[in-house]
Motif scaffolding. Sequence first.
Motif, short mmCIF file in Angstrom:
data_model
loop_
_atom_site.label_atom_id
_atom_site.label_comp_id
_atom_site.label_asym_id
_atom_site.label_seq_id
_atom_site.Cartn_x
_atom_site.Cartn_y
_atom_site.Cartn_z
N THR A 137 -19.69 45.78 25.94
CA THR A 137 -18.81 46.86 25.94
C THR A 137 -19.48 47.55 24.78
OG1 THR A 137 -17.27 45.96 24.74
CG2 THR A 137 -16.83 45.68 26.87
N GLU A 144 -20.17 45.13 21.83
CA GLU A 144 -19.43 44.20 21.69
C GLU A 144 -19.82 43.13 22.91
OE1 GLU A 144 -17.43 43.21 19.19
OE2 GLU A 144 -17.59 45.18 18.06
N GLN A 199 -12.60 42.24 30.54
CA GLN A 199 -11.33 41.41 30.65
C GLN A 199 -11.33 40.60 31.95
OE1 GLN A 199 -8.19 44.00 29.55
NE2 GLN A 199 -8.36 43.51 27.39
N ARG A 238 -8.75 52.55 19.69
CA ARG A 238 -10.20 52.30 20.66
C ARG A 238 -10.22 50.74 20.66
NH1 ARG A 238 -13.82 50.94 16.03
NH2 ARG A 238 -13.45 52.49 14.28
N PRO A 239 -10.90 50.25 21.75
CA PRO A 239 -11.25 49.11 22.00
C PRO A 239 -12.35 48.43 21.16
CG PRO A 239 -12.20 50.28 23.72
CD PRO A 239 -11.47 51.12 22.88
N MET A 240 -12.24 47.17 20.70
CA MET A 240 -13.32 46.53 19.94
C MET A 240 -13.62 45.32 21.00
SD MET A 240 -14.28 45.08 16.37
CE MET A 240 -13.23 43.60 16.26
N GLY A 241 -14.37 45.40 22.00
CA GLY A 241 -14.79 44.36 22.82
C GLY A 241 -13.33 44.17 23.83
N SER A 277 -11.10 41.81 23.45
CA SER A 277 -10.05 40.93 22.75
C SER A 277 -9.42 41.64 21.61
CB SER A 277 -10.33 39.55 22.48
OG SER A 277 -10.77 38.74 23.63
N VAL A 324 -8.53 48.74 17.83
CA VAL A 324 -8.74 49.40 16.61
C VAL A 324 -7.75 50.26 16.46
CG1 VAL A 324 -10.19 50.12 14.59
CG2 VAL A 324 -11.17 48.53 16.39
N TYR A 356 -4.88 39.85 13.05
CA TYR A 356 -5.11 41.16 12.72
C TYR A 356 -5.79 41.43 11.39
CZ TYR A 356 -1.09 40.35 9.31
OH TYR A 356 -0.55 39.98 8.36
N VAL A 357 -6.53 42.36 11.19
CA VAL A 357 -7.29 42.63 9.99
C VAL A 357 -7.03 44.11 9.53
CG1 VAL A 357 -9.73 42.92 9.04
CG2 VAL A 357 -9.04 41.03 10.88
N PRO A 358 -6.35 44.32 8.46
CA PRO A 358 -6.15 45.62 7.91
C PRO A 358 -7.61 45.75 6.87
CG PRO A 358 -4.37 44.08 6.81
CD PRO A 358 -5.59 43.15 7.80
N ALA A 359 -8.06 47.10 7.22
CA ALA A 359 -9.15 47.61 6.40
C ALA A 359 -8.93 49.06 5.58
CB ALA A 359 -10.27 47.63 7.31
N THR A 368 -8.62 51.38 9.03
CA THR A 368 -8.16 50.88 10.42
C THR A 368 -7.28 49.53 10.18
OG1 THR A 368 -10.09 49.55 10.31
CG2 THR A 368 -10.40 51.92 11.41
N THR A 422 -7.02 46.56 12.83
CA THR A 422 -7.57 45.79 14.16
C THR A 422 -6.59 44.62 14.58
OG1 THR A 422 -9.81 46.56 13.60
CG2 THR A 422 -9.43 44.68 15.30
N PHE A 440 -6.01 41.70 17.34
CA PHE A 440 -6.85 40.68 18.38
C PHE A 440 -5.71 40.21 19.29
CE2 PHE A 440 -9.30 41.10 14.52
CZ PHE A 440 -10.72 41.06 15.00
N TYR A 441 -5.98 40.16 20.40
CA TYR A 441 -5.10 39.64 21.38
C TYR A 441 -5.93 38.79 22.52
CZ TYR A 441 -6.93 43.75 24.02
OH TYR A 441 -7.70 44.55 24.73
N PHE A 478 -6.12 46.25 27.70
CA PHE A 478 -6.19 47.36 26.53
C PHE A 478 -5.22 48.48 26.72
CE2 PHE A 478 -7.99 51.11 25.04
CZ PHE A 478 -7.98 50.74 23.50
#
Lengths: 332, 236
Positions: free
Chosen positions: A200, A283, A312, B9-12, B14, B17, B50-53, B56, B58, B60-61, B68
Amino acid sequence: MHISVKKAGLFTTLQDLGRTGWRQAGIPVSGAMDPFALRTANLLVGNEEGEAALEMTMTGPTLEMEANLLIAICGADLQPRINGQPVKNWRPVYVRKGAVLSFAGSVKGCRAYLAVAGGFAVQPVLGSKATYTRAGIGGFCGRALEIGDRLAIGTMSKSALRRLSQLARRAGNRAYAEGEWYVGPGFLPPYRANPTVRVTRGGQFSWFSERGKENFFTEAFQISAQSDRMGYRLTGPEISLCHPRELLSEAVTPGTVQVPADGQPIILMADCQTTGGYPKIAEVITADLPVLAQMKPGEKVRFAEVSVNEAQRQYRKQEKKLALLKKRLALL
Amino acid sequence: MNENQLVLRPMGDSAIVAELGQKMDQETHFRVKALAAALKKNPFRGMTGYVPAFTTLTVFYDPLSFSFTEMSRRLQSLAEDIGTGEELQPKVVEIPVCYGGEFGPDLPFVAEYNKLSPEEVIRIHASGEYLVYMIGFAPGFPYLGGMSERIAAPRKPSPRVKVPAGSVGIAGKQTGIYSLDSPGGWQLIGRTPLSLFRVDRNPPGLLEMGDIVRFRPISRAEYERWEAGGNHAYQR
């Protein structure tokens, strides 16, 4: 019950489905590079699918069975042998105490998984048995296997015991017996050399030049020798940005394709760090990570774009296959 | 566009962001922190991390649980109720550092580069208050903001092969603490006897995003006492 290590192989580690839930603390997920093969191997020997298995790279180790065991090898074909006799992947195999499992080296794929009924009895670290060698945590002493190591095997499930005794009867006085049923090739991810993997768009896709984007989707990229569980460095045509731009570090994940200033992409893999500051062009979809995991340095990869919805859909399709396998094995 | 508007926005397939700002500043940091706190308080089934930056967060699910679009809706509604985040009390962590000598071989360089004495560099470094903007790069590694530019120094031209865990360094306008033994190009000015990352501790990281860090100079003898004392986490 133990397995002892006679030869360590190129890089052999215990892996499971990874240390999830600790990314916010900067801890990589780790786990199997090819989770499909690991899960299948576990299901074949009657384990929970997320139990730890040995991830064996290219050459594979030499292992002596110190008890009668039920094993399965899935993923790459590293030419497994029991007491010198070839055995097949993707099926349960009974191995008698004293037998030696060795590998003649990869003919197809890069990483094979050895699951043992009962699993590997090591202490989970932060909820996982996965080895993360950079921090020296998890798996067997936080490191790759070495000659002389002895791996303890856990308690077998009822279905594992049943399968083991069936195959033991078939073995008679031989050192091993293979199951007559196996996971068919149509069931597996599309493993092949020099594959096209689906991706993607990455978070900074629009930062890349038209030429860079075109190169990315039309050209082949070679996996360089500097590739490991942390990431694959690719060499190919330059993927350039429209203009130099700094990205504030943000999350990355296995499958992220990031592009440093030299224009040569890096695909992040299972042991990748949790954050990164390079722009992300793509990705790789989760369903294609097993295909990527089986690539060797020197092979070439191409990328094809799909939507997030399609990615997905492919994910759910793969999960359905594994659920089906689970159901069928439960009936045996 | 409203600067505080949430962009998703999606990151892949799963991960999603949430962009909570465009710049690395405290206001954005507090919003990221507030959203992270909300997720920590109300984790939902199918969330795998989850990743706080800096700007952003992010999440994960598992795509078996959510599409999405569903994740976007969920985060959108969660973000509406988070407030500014400034009301969240930071944890203040004091980190003892033995400056200079064997532990801080680059202290003379940093001093010379800034036309200061080594003692002044130590005084300036130890008098600051540092905000942990995010954890990343390595387990437990904090990205710290707030260093005085008076002690800024460029990275070493070629990185050291092995920097011991606990080393306190300066790179550009940033200061940081190595959480693991690793290669590194930062100018090393001292070392802490504290472990930033220990798997036998919960949480395994000494620091979390949003914490405030203060450095306290200690002698070599004190450093050794700390180490002999089992290198325990220390905070107040």
